[in-house]
Motif scaffolding. Structure first.
Motif, PDB file in Angstrom:
ATOM      1  N   ARG A  19       0.825  -1.207   0.000  1.00 50.56           N
ATOM      2  CA  ARG A  19       0.000   0.000   0.000  1.00 50.56           C
ATOM      3  C   ARG A  19       0.858   1.256   0.000  1.00 50.56           C
ATOM      4  N   MET A  20       1.988   1.208   0.710  1.00 55.40           N
ATOM      5  CA  MET A  20       2.884   2.362   0.733  1.00 55.40           C
ATOM      6  C   MET A  20       3.448   2.634  -0.655  1.00 55.40           C
ATOM      7  N   SER A  24       1.389   7.577  -0.568  1.00 59.34           N
ATOM      8  CA  SER A  24       2.137   8.015   0.598  1.00 59.34           C
ATOM      9  C   SER A  24       1.234   7.960   1.826  1.00 59.34           C
ATOM     10  N   ILE A  25       1.788   7.511   2.942  1.00 61.09           N
ATOM     11  CA  ILE A  25       1.014   7.375   4.176  1.00 61.09           C
ATOM     12  C   ILE A  25       1.443   8.454   5.160  1.00 61.09           C
ATOM     13  N   TRP A  27       1.996   9.030   8.598  1.00 60.70           N
ATOM     14  CA  TRP A  27       2.144   8.248   9.825  1.00 60.70           C
ATOM     15  C   TRP A  27       1.688   9.014  11.060  1.00 60.70           C
TER      16      TRP A  27
END
Length: 100
Positions: A19-20, A24-25, A27
């Motif tokens: 998924r990353m 972009s995640i 956090w």
């Protein structure tokens, strides 16, 4: 950790990494901090990812050559060093490559 937990963590980490790669995640998002168990898992994963990147960087280059001459002068049984040198020269293990 128990084997099942390791398997679950491995599957979960692969899923997160996939998924990353797609997006972009953030956090620091509140949904990562709202659940204490999730926050611990995210922290553990981020620490693992950082250490994996560090290890990849460390082992990206081939190892330095061994100086057998200096070891022969410091080891009492020089035939042992000679045997290790011949083994080192004749051994060519395949590189281990992992793909995500």
């Amino acid at each position: 950790p128990k084997p099942f937990q390791l398997l679950t963590m491995t599957f979960a980490s692969r899923t997160v990494v996939r998924r990353m790669a797609q997006k972009s995640i953030d956090w620091s998002s509140s949904h990562f901090r709202s659940n204490p168990d999730l926050a611990v898992a995210v922290s553990s994963f981020r620490a693992w990812a950082a250490s994996a990147e560090g290890m990849a960087e460390k082992y990206s280059a081939p190892p330095a050559k061994i100086d057998f001459v200096s070891h022969k002068s410091s080891v009492r049984d020089q035939s042992l060093v000679a045997d290790l040198e011949s083994f080192y020269g004749s051994n060519a293990p395949a590189a281990e490559t992992y793909e995500w």
